[in-house]
Design a protein around this motif. Structure first.
Motif, PDB file in Angstrom:
ATOM      1  N   UNK A  10      11.747 -32.414  52.302  1.00  0.00           N
ATOM      2  CA  UNK A  10      11.195 -33.082  51.468  1.00  0.00           C
ATOM      3  C   UNK A  10      11.569 -33.802  50.458  1.00  0.00           C
ATOM      4  N   UNK A  11      10.661 -35.226  50.741  1.00  0.00           N
ATOM      5  CA  UNK A  11      11.392 -35.620  49.016  1.00  0.00           C
ATOM      6  C   UNK A  11      11.712 -35.410  47.996  1.00  0.00           C
ATOM      7  N   UNK A  15      13.669 -36.770  44.447  1.00  0.00           N
ATOM      8  CA  UNK A  15      13.399 -37.086  43.730  1.00  0.00           C
ATOM      9  C   UNK A  15      13.969 -36.128  41.951  1.00  0.00           C
ATOM     10  N   UNK A  16      13.511 -35.290  41.868  1.00  0.00           N
ATOM     11  CA  UNK A  16      14.943 -34.482  40.975  1.00  0.00           C
ATOM     12  C   UNK A  16      16.104 -34.949  40.919  1.00  0.00           C
ATOM     13  N   UNK A 296       8.017 -26.877  48.139  1.00  0.00           N
ATOM     14  CA  UNK A 296       8.531 -26.415  46.838  1.00  0.00           C
ATOM     15  C   UNK A 296       9.562 -25.858  46.856  1.00  0.00           C
ATOM     16  N   UNK A 297      10.008 -25.721  48.011  1.00  0.00           N
ATOM     17  CA  UNK A 297      11.641 -25.268  48.502  1.00  0.00           C
ATOM     18  C   UNK A 297      12.484 -25.735  47.924  1.00  0.00           C
ATOM     19  N   UNK A 298      12.036 -27.323  48.405  1.00  0.00           N
ATOM     20  CA  UNK A 298      13.443 -28.696  48.011  1.00  0.00           C
ATOM     21  C   UNK A 298      13.328 -29.008  46.810  1.00  0.00           C
ATOM     22  N   UNK A 299      12.044 -28.950  46.349  1.00  0.00           N
ATOM     23  CA  UNK A 299      12.381 -28.749  44.452  1.00  0.00           C
ATOM     24  C   UNK A 299      13.129 -27.635  43.635  1.00  0.00           C
ATOM     25  N   UNK A 300      12.439 -26.794  44.291  1.00  0.00           N
ATOM     26  CA  UNK A 300      13.892 -25.615  43.164  1.00  0.00           C
ATOM     27  C   UNK A 300      15.383 -25.666  43.638  1.00  0.00           C
ATOM     28  N   UNK A 301      15.371 -26.405  44.983  1.00  0.00           N
ATOM     29  CA  UNK A 301      17.069 -25.679  45.642  1.00  0.00           C
ATOM     30  C   UNK A 301      17.437 -27.417  44.250  1.00  0.00           C
ATOM     31  N   UNK A 302      16.814 -28.655  44.133  1.00  0.00           N
ATOM     32  CA  UNK A 302      17.557 -29.874  43.221  1.00  0.00           C
ATOM     33  C   UNK A 302      17.283 -29.420  42.247  1.00  0.00           C
ATOM     34  N   UNK A 303      16.591 -28.412  41.766  1.00  0.00           N
ATOM     35  CA  UNK A 303      16.529 -27.556  40.077  1.00  0.00           C
ATOM     36  C   UNK A 303      17.705 -26.972  39.871  1.00  0.00           C
ATOM     37  N   UNK A 304      17.854 -26.264  40.856  1.00  0.00           N
ATOM     38  CA  UNK A 304      19.133 -25.032  40.555  1.00  0.00           C
ATOM     39  C   UNK A 304      20.291 -25.578  40.259  1.00  0.00           C
ATOM     40  N   UNK A 306      20.417 -28.970  39.137  1.00  0.00           N
ATOM     41  CA  UNK A 306      20.609 -29.684  37.917  1.00  0.00           C
ATOM     42  C   UNK A 306      20.437 -29.077  36.126  1.00  0.00           C
ATOM     43  N   UNK A 307      20.193 -27.360  36.854  1.00  0.00           N
ATOM     44  CA  UNK A 307      20.653 -26.082  36.225  1.00  0.00           C
ATOM     45  C   UNK A 307      22.484 -26.041  35.934  1.00  0.00           C
ATOM     46  N   UNK A 308      22.727 -26.273  37.142  1.00  0.00           N
ATOM     47  CA  UNK A 308      23.888 -26.072  36.712  1.00  0.00           C
ATOM     48  C   UNK A 308      25.047 -27.457  36.121  1.00  0.00           C
ATOM     49  N   UNK A 309      24.674 -28.759  37.304  1.00  0.00           N
ATOM     50  CA  UNK A 309      25.168 -29.466  37.007  1.00  0.00           C
ATOM     51  C   UNK A 309      25.025 -30.579  35.311  1.00  0.00           C
ATOM     52  N   UNK A 310      23.331 -30.706  34.993  1.00  0.00           N
ATOM     53  CA  UNK A 310      23.525 -31.038  34.504  1.00  0.00           C
ATOM     54  C   UNK A 310      22.907 -30.477  32.855  1.00  0.00           C
ATOM     55  N   UNK A 311      22.547 -29.241  33.093  1.00  0.00           N
ATOM     56  CA  UNK A 311      21.453 -28.349  32.136  1.00  0.00           C
ATOM     57  C   UNK A 311      23.116 -27.325  31.561  1.00  0.00           C
ATOM     58  N   UNK A 312      24.299 -27.617  32.069  1.00  0.00           N
ATOM     59  CA  UNK A 312      25.002 -26.644  32.206  1.00  0.00           C
ATOM     60  C   UNK A 312      24.852 -25.301  32.344  1.00  0.00           C
ATOM     61  N   UNK A 313      24.224 -24.367  32.640  1.00  0.00           N
ATOM     62  CA  UNK A 313      23.469 -23.394  32.092  1.00  0.00           C
ATOM     63  C   UNK A 313      23.502 -22.517  34.441  1.00  0.00           C
ATOM     64  N   UNK A 314      23.429 -21.654  34.179  1.00  0.00           N
ATOM     65  CA  UNK A 314      23.308 -20.181  35.267  1.00  0.00           C
ATOM     66  C   UNK A 314      21.606 -21.151  36.585  1.00  0.00           C
ATOM     67  N   UNK A 315      21.695 -21.322  37.762  1.00  0.00           N
ATOM     68  CA  UNK A 315      20.304 -21.681  37.893  1.00  0.00           C
ATOM     69  C   UNK A 315      19.509 -20.745  37.628  1.00  0.00           C
ATOM     70  N   UNK A 316      17.922 -21.506  37.813  1.00  0.00           N
ATOM     71  CA  UNK A 316      17.541 -20.527  37.333  1.00  0.00           C
ATOM     72  C   UNK A 316      16.719 -19.204  38.893  1.00  0.00           C
ATOM     73  N   UNK A 317      17.120 -19.224  39.888  1.00  0.00           N
ATOM     74  CA  UNK A 317      16.626 -19.214  40.553  1.00  0.00           C
ATOM     75  C   UNK A 317      18.238 -18.707  41.534  1.00  0.00           C
ATOM     76  N   UNK A 318      18.698 -17.815  40.628  1.00  0.00           N
ATOM     77  CA  UNK A 318      20.555 -17.106  40.675  1.00  0.00           C
ATOM     78  C   UNK A 318      20.573 -15.997  41.967  1.00  0.00           C
TER      79      UNK A 318
END
Ligand code: DGY
Length: 332
Positions: A10-11, A15-16, A296-304, A306-318
């Protein structure tokens, strides 16, 4: 930085990622599943991958990746990923827990009701033009209200199914889980029991544990023989938890009344014997397939990612918590 997405999702997740389009390039594959060779080729220069369950992210695939920092699976289960190898290589593994709880619990209930009330059989009967007159003995099944539901695995999904059964159908709840869940026990009047007790006392047995070395093949001939002859077995977790050969014998010989399976030992292959049996309901691994869950799964995967590549921290759903303290210095 490159993010490889192996299948159409899903989109919401795209988008994230699009917010960071100046830094993130998305290699979005929307066709059929990639072969292992295609996967190894595509992952070579990927900083992140969003794979789906049938993608086998094994040591070989990881060896082909030169700069991979995160495997952000579009799933809650991660048995398709060699997590130990990822941890050894310092690659984060992230998943999408929580949001598909209701979807899977609802599907487990739908399968139980379809099986008991023989809905797929009745549907085939109507479509075949066989409904010529009302028959008092046609497609009779059991009442579910007041029966006993046995849950193997009493995490989020198991507990959610228990809620539907307890509050919707006044069912008695038994569960088997290495961990005790006192709060859920008191809310749902649930009882933690040994597996044998659960099998011997449940009208519906539903599998909700992870696939691990311990749970692989845990429902085999011995266990099926302990179930009640009028009981049903439901599996929305992972196929290899049930020994399918033993299940086919159980279904043919009437050790149990029926089975409903959303997952299979050798997915996407389904044993021809299962397809032939009328006391079986099958679905193609769609238990989490509600729009709400999948978005939601699509969004969470993308947030994971972003956490690593952009925020430079471990993914929130580690998943590989051993890497929780990792500092990400090598990401440019
Ligand atoms: C999962 O996420 O693990 C489900 O099996 C599929 O969505």
């Amino acid at each position: 930085m490159k993010v490889l997405i192996t299948r159409e999702i899903p989109q919401a997740g795209l988008k994230v990622l699009e917010i960071y389009k100046d830094r993130i390039e998305v290699d979005y594959r929307q066709g059929p599943p990639l072969s292992q060779t295609e996967l190894k080729h595509a992952i070579k220069d990927a900083d992140a991958i969003i794979p789906v369950i049938p993608d086998d992210i094994n040591a070989d695939v990881m060896a082909a990746a030169d700069v991979l920092k995160i495997i952000a699976t579009y799933s809650v289960g991660y048995d398709h990923i060699d997590v130990a190898k990822a941890t050894e290589k310092g690659i984060f593994v992230g998943n999408t827990p929580g949001n598909l709880t209701e979807a899977v619990a609802e599907h487990a209930m739908a399968l139980a009701l379809s099986l008991g009330r023989r809905i797929p059989e009745a549907d085939r009967y109507c479509r075949a033009g066989k409904y010529k007159y009302w028959d008092p003995m046609l497609f009779i099944g059991p009442k579910f209200t007041g029966k006993t539901l046995g849950l193997i695995g009493f995490g989020r999904i198991g507990q959610n199914f228990a809620k539907l059964a307890r509050f919707g159908f006044n069912m008695r709840i038994l569960y088997n889980d290495p961990i005790s869940h006192p709060e859920a026990e008191s809310l749902l009047d649930a009882e933690k029991v040994e597996l044998d007790v659960l099998l011997g006392n449940s009208d519906i047995v539903s599998v909700h544990c992870n696939l691990t070395d311990e749970s692989c093949g845990m429902i085999g001939e011995q266990e099926l023989k302990k179930m009640k002859p009028l009981s049903y077995l439901i599996n929305t977790a992972r196929g290899p938890i049930i020994n399918e050969e033993a299940l086919i014998t159980a279904l043919k010989e009437g050790w149990i009344a029926g089975a409903a399976l959303d997952v299979f030992e050798d997915e996407p292959k389904i044993k021809p014997e299962l397809i032939k049996l009328d006391n079986v309901v099958l679905s193609p691994h769609i238990a989490s397939a509600t729009w709400e869950a999948r978005i939601q799964m699509s969004r969470m995967a993308a947030e994971n990612v972003v956490d690593v590549l952009i925020n430079k921290k471990p993914p929130r759903y580690l998943v590989n918590k051993d890497l929780a303290q990792s500092t990400i210095t090598s990401i440019s």
